[in-house]
Design a protein around this motif. Structure first.
Motif, PDB file in Angstrom:
ATOM      1  N   SER A  37       0.826  -1.214   0.000  1.00  0.00           N
ATOM      2  CA  SER A  37       0.000   0.000   0.000  1.00  0.00           C
ATOM      3  C   SER A  37       0.861   1.265   0.000  1.00  0.00           C
ATOM      4  O   SER A  37       1.828   1.361   0.759  1.00  0.00           O
ATOM      5  N   HIS A  38       0.424   2.207  -0.830  1.00  0.00           N
ATOM      6  CA  HIS A  38       1.095   3.513  -0.826  1.00  0.00           C
ATOM      7  C   HIS A  38       0.780   4.282   0.455  1.00  0.00           C
ATOM      8  O   HIS A  38       1.377   5.306   0.727  1.00  0.00           O
ATOM      9  N   ARG A  39      -0.198   3.784   1.222  1.00  0.00           N
ATOM     10  CA  ARG A  39      -0.543   4.446   2.493  1.00  0.00           C
ATOM     11  C   ARG A  39       0.083   3.722   3.698  1.00  0.00           C
ATOM     12  O   ARG A  39      -0.150   4.062   4.844  1.00  0.00           O
ATOM     13  N   SER A  40       0.897   2.697   3.409  1.00  0.00           N
ATOM     14  CA  SER A  40       1.638   2.051   4.502  1.00  0.00           C
ATOM     15  C   SER A  40       2.713   3.013   4.981  1.00  0.00           C
ATOM     16  O   SER A  40       3.003   4.012   4.315  1.00  0.00           O
ATOM     17  N   LYS A  44       4.337   5.894   2.524  1.00  0.00           N
ATOM     18  CA  LYS A  44       4.363   7.336   2.820  1.00  0.00           C
ATOM     19  C   LYS A  44       5.803   7.854   2.912  1.00  0.00           C
ATOM     20  O   LYS A  44       6.096   8.961   2.494  1.00  0.00           O
ATOM     21  N   GLY A 235      -2.089  17.060   3.465  1.00  0.00           N
ATOM     22  CA  GLY A 235      -1.578  15.708   3.235  1.00  0.00           C
ATOM     23  C   GLY A 235      -0.979  15.554   1.842  1.00  0.00           C
ATOM     24  O   GLY A 235       0.036  14.867   1.664  1.00  0.00           O
ATOM     25  N   GLU A 240       0.568  12.105   1.167  1.00  0.00           N
ATOM     26  CA  GLU A 240      -0.744  11.430   1.182  1.00  0.00           C
ATOM     27  C   GLU A 240      -1.449  11.811  -0.110  1.00  0.00           C
ATOM     28  O   GLU A 240      -2.198  12.781  -0.172  1.00  0.00           O
ATOM     29  N   THR A 241      -1.169  11.061  -1.155  1.00  0.00           N
ATOM     30  CA  THR A 241      -1.677  11.411  -2.484  1.00  0.00           C
ATOM     31  C   THR A 241      -3.204  11.287  -2.523  1.00  0.00           C
ATOM     32  O   THR A 241      -3.795  10.546  -1.737  1.00  0.00           O
ATOM     33  N   ASN A 243      -5.115   9.995  -4.878  1.00  0.00           N
ATOM     34  CA  ASN A 243      -5.460   8.599  -5.206  1.00  0.00           C
ATOM     35  C   ASN A 243      -4.163   7.807  -5.394  1.00  0.00           C
ATOM     36  O   ASN A 243      -3.082   8.304  -5.063  1.00  0.00           O
ATOM     37  N   THR A 244      -4.292   6.593  -5.919  1.00  0.00           N
ATOM     38  CA  THR A 244      -3.136   5.690  -5.910  1.00  0.00           C
ATOM     39  C   THR A 244      -2.088   6.090  -6.945  1.00  0.00           C
ATOM     40  O   THR A 244      -2.400   6.166  -8.131  1.00  0.00           O
TER      41      THR A 244
END
Ligand SMILES: Cc1ncc(COP(=O)(O)O)c(C=O)c1O
Length: 372
Positions: A37-40, A44, A235, A240-241, A243-244
């Motif tokens: 995940s790009h949000r892991s 980040k 963000g 914190e983009t 979207n992906t």
């Protein structure tokens, strides 16, 4: 004429996507984040690293935010246009096709009835005519005509409107005075030698004020939305983009930015660009059949250098470029489809001056082949 014996080692002279950094190899990519995940935490961290390295390399002042957004340079520029325009009159400058694109957006899509200041291919419009009570849209380096603004002197410090600079062929190649830029955009596949896909959006304090004080009377797609409850979504500017993102592109940008650091950062990249453009200048100076589309030296691009070829039409240029591509000595050097027929040779920092030098005799050879 015999074929020249010396070949450019890396025949990559395209004006976008441009040459990868010297020594680039996919093995350099850190692949730990792929499949995650790009949000892991790691995701980040990598996005933040890309942002921090861009800030460092561009020598961006603390007053300006920088974030990664969807849709390449076009996405970044349009999200700024759609989110911020309409608060005051708009002036759009155009001297080649990308500037024309922003004129079309402002006039036909956003229906803002902009003041349009134009110049033909090869020229810059009269920048002293601009009314800075307006928001002003412009392209720092017109990639398709090889005409750039020479500096930021023409942008007043006490402007009332916002300056919107599409700087995609200018960043990492020119010294940009960010205090004159309220909105700046670019993508990674130009002077940095990164991959396409993502845009980078730079916002100065006045742009943030605009976002927080003005709500445009138009629907905004989710990927254009930069505020939440009237406040800037900070963000976006820390990784914190919206979207992906492609983490492969992000990792590749990190590799390119690390190369940029090793090449001396921004001063090093500017010096490399200048050396490349100077090598091309010598080639042009030695051939009476080559000239510049950009008339005035001060506004002549040092990245996307557009050359005129005596007696050439679109068909001849196509054959010329094809011959050199078949020889694997120059890829993608035909001018842009909407520009007057000519050659366009990228001189950004990821190109090596020795390769530009080696190109000269090949240009002679291709011309000779076509003549005979
Ligand atoms: C000056 C300029 N603006 C905008 C674009 C569009 O960029 P992107 O494909 O990253 O959206 C380009 C691409 O070549 C360009 O050169």
């Amino acid at each position: 004429m015999l074929k020249p014996t010396r070949r450019p080692v890396r025949p990559y002279f395209s004006s976008g996507p441009c040459a990868k950094p010297p020594g680039w190899s996919p093995d350099q990519l850190d692949t730990r984040i792929l499949g995650r995940s790009h949000r892991s935490g790691l995701g980040k961290e990598r996005l933040k690293l890309a942002i921090d390295l861009m800030r460092e390399t561009l020598a961006l002042p603390d007053s300006h935010r920088i974030g990664i957004v969807p849709g390449s340079d076009t996405g970044a520029f349009e999200m700024a246009m759609w989110s911020m325009l309409g608060a005051r009159p708009v002036t759009a400058l155009a001297w080649e096709s990308f500037g024309e694109g922003w004129v079309t957006d402002a006039a036909k899509q956003l229906k803002l009835d902009p003041t349009v200041i134009r110049a033909d291919y090869g020229q810059l419009p009269d920048l002293s005519r601009i009314d800075w009570r307006h928001d002003v849209l412009f392209t720092w380096n017109g990639t398709t005509s090889g005409v750039r603004v020479p500096d930021a002197e023409w942008i007043p410090e006490d402007r009332v409107g916002l300056s919107f600079a599409d700087a995609t062929s200018a960043v990492f190649a020119y010294d940009i005075d960010w205090s004159k830029v309220d909105v700046g955009t670019f993508s990674w596949q130009k002077a940095l030698g990164g991959e396409g896909g993502h845009g980078v959006l730079i916002l100065g304090p006045h742009a943030v004020e605009r976002l927080e004080s003005f709500t445009p009377d138009r629907p905004l797609p989710k990927i254009f939305r930069m505020t939440k409850g009237g406040k800037l979504n900070e963000g976006i500017f820390t990784g914190e983009t919206i979207n992906t993102p492609s983490m492969l592109s992000v990792e590749d940008a990190i590799v390119a930015l690390e190369w940029a650091r090793s090449a001396g950062g921004l001063p090093g990249m500017i010096a490399r660009t200048e050396a490349n453009a100077a090598a091309l200048d010598r080639i042009v100076a030695g051939r009476n059949w080559l000239g510049y589309l950009a008339e005035h030296p001060a506004s002549r691009s040092r990245t996307s250098v557009c050359l005129t070829v005596a007696g050439a039409d679109a068909e001849m240029i196509k054959r010329f470029a094809k011959l050199l591509e078949a020889e694997e000595v120059a890829y993608d050097i035909a001018g842009y489809r909407d520009a007057p027929p000519g050659l366009r040779i990228w001189c950004g920092a990821t190109v090596d001056a020795a390769d530009i030098e080696a190109l000269g005799p090949w240009l002679d050879w291709a011309r000779d082949e076509i003549k005979n």
